[in-house]
Design an enzyme around this catalytic site. Structure first.
Site, PDB file in Angstrom:
ATOM      1  N   ARG A  17      46.860 -42.370  17.917  1.00 34.16           N
ATOM      2  CA  ARG A  17      47.262 -42.885  16.633  1.00 34.16           C
ATOM      3  C   ARG A  17      47.373 -44.653  16.821  1.00 34.16           C
ATOM      4  NH1 ARG A  17      49.883 -37.884  16.453  1.00 34.16           N
ATOM      5  NH2 ARG A  17      51.476 -38.714  17.826  1.00 34.16           N
TER       6      ARG A  17
ATOM      7  N   GLU B  28      58.639 -34.592  28.883  1.00 28.32           N
ATOM      8  CA  GLU B  28      59.627 -33.774  29.094  1.00 28.32           C
ATOM      9  C   GLU B  28      59.266 -32.533  30.049  1.00 28.32           C
ATOM     10  OE1 GLU B  28      62.697 -31.502  25.941  1.00 28.32           O
ATOM     11  OE2 GLU B  28      60.848 -31.823  25.314  1.00 28.32           O
TER      12      GLU B  28
END
Lengths: 191, 174
Positions: free
Chosen positions: A72, A109
């Protein structure tokens, strides 16, 4: 720092940009309110305003490199680079860039990922801006900063369209200035 | 049809800035690397300008770019011609409701997706990618847009591989 805290307080363009972003609950997994910028790209004026705000900020800062984070960051970075006369460098997932690369691992994570940059793309001493659509923990941006600094470039600022509000009031992320246009929206704010 | 303007001096410069990387991603492939073109601001600008000049008066309201190198060229073109930009992505990247189109690779199959609602019926669309080889990905892109009711005016690429047999549904490509 958020744009509204730095010269653009009350700028109507920021509200339009924020409202053009769609929130998708529970993507890619439960509990995450995904900030979808594809709806911003469908709004020509809001998309143009997004690019213009970054261009206005960076055009007189002697920036010769805009580095965009896959994928992006590729949607915003090149337009900014073209407008300020800088080169565009794509920072990519492993195995995508065809030439000789340097790699930087970073933490997710769960587990780690990796960002790569072509050797020779940036020269020592070049003033650079890193761009991505959103900053959360800053892990990816940190990897990007590391890649550029390993090639002895100077990272002037990191720029993101969206930044978590934990970052409000903070001017820096991992030692580098951070410039953000809008906060994430909650689902109730959606039009 | 290729090379919209062979005599244009900008074309030679663009060609010279593309780097060829042998045997990537596998032996025998001469990879056309556009990242070196992006390192020259003037040449990158010329590339975008050539496309903008061609499309700005064609009433195009959608520029669709194919992940990921189509995301580099598509948005500047879209912004310059007043169109929206629609990313066409690999599976599971787009967060909203999508339509999918499968296409054939040399070995196996892949898939391209587009958000539902991004494109409206009768919109005039341009598809952008850095390179066309067999045209399989571009065909998938065109199918997605046509399934949404759009009209694909043209497919635009920087590079065409001349030795591969191209099989396109649409009449025009650049």
């Amino acid at each position: 720092m958020f744009a509204a805290e730095n010269g653009l307080k009350g700028d109507p363009r920021l509200q339009a940009i924020s409202q053009a972003i769609r929130v998708i609950p529970h993507f890619p997994k439960q509990g995450i309110m995904f900030q979808d910028i594809t709806t911003l790209l469908l709004n020509h004026k809001a998309f143009k305003d997004t690019v213009d705000i970054f261009v206005d900020r960076y055009r007189d800062m002697g920036i010769s490199v805009v580095a965009g984070i896959e994928a992006r960051g590729f949607m915003f970075g090149p337009s900014i680079a073209l407008a300020i006369g800088a080169k565009f460098i794509p920072l990519r997932k492993p195995g995508k860039l065809p030439g000789e690369v340097i790699s930087q691992a970073y933490e997710l994570e769960y587990g780690t990922d990796c960002l790569e940059m072509h050797v020779g793309a940036v020269l020592p001493g070049e003033r650079t801006v890193v761009i991505d659509d959103l900053v959360a923990t800053g892990g990816t941006l940190s990897a990007a900063i590391n890649l550029l600094e390993r090639m002895e470039a100077e990272v002037v600022e990191c720029a993101c369209v969206i930044g978590l509000s934990d970052l409000k009031g903070k001017r820096k992320l991992h030692g580098k200035p951070l410039y953000i246009l809008v906060e994430p929206r909650e689902i109730e704010d959606c039009c | 049809m290729s090379a919209c303007c062979n005599d244009d001096p900008r074309i030679h410069d663009i060609k010279s800035k593309i780097r060829v990387v042998p045997n990537f991603p596998k032996p025998g492939i001469m990879f056309q690397d556009i990242t070196t073109l992006l390192l020259d601001p003037k040449t990158f600008k010329n590339t975008v300008d050539l496309f903008v000049e061609r499309y700005k008066n064609k009433n195009i309201s959608v520029v669709a770019g194919i992940e990921a190198r189509g995301f580099i060229f598509g948005p500047p073109i879209a912004l310059a011609i007043g169109a929206k930009f629609v990313p066409l992505r690999k599976p599971r990247k787009l967060p909203g409701e999508v339509i999918s189109e499968e296409y054939t690779l040399e070995y196996g199959r892949d898939c391209l997706e587009m958000h539902i609602g991004a494109v409206e019926p009768d919109e005039r669309a341009l598809v952008v990618d850095d390179l066309i080889a067999t045209g399989g990905t571009l065909c998938a892109a065109m199918n997605l847009l046509e399934r949404a009711g759009a009209e694909v005016v043209e497919c635009a690429c920087l590079i065409e591989l001349p030795d591969l047999k191209v099989n396109l549904l649409s009449q025009n490509f650049t």
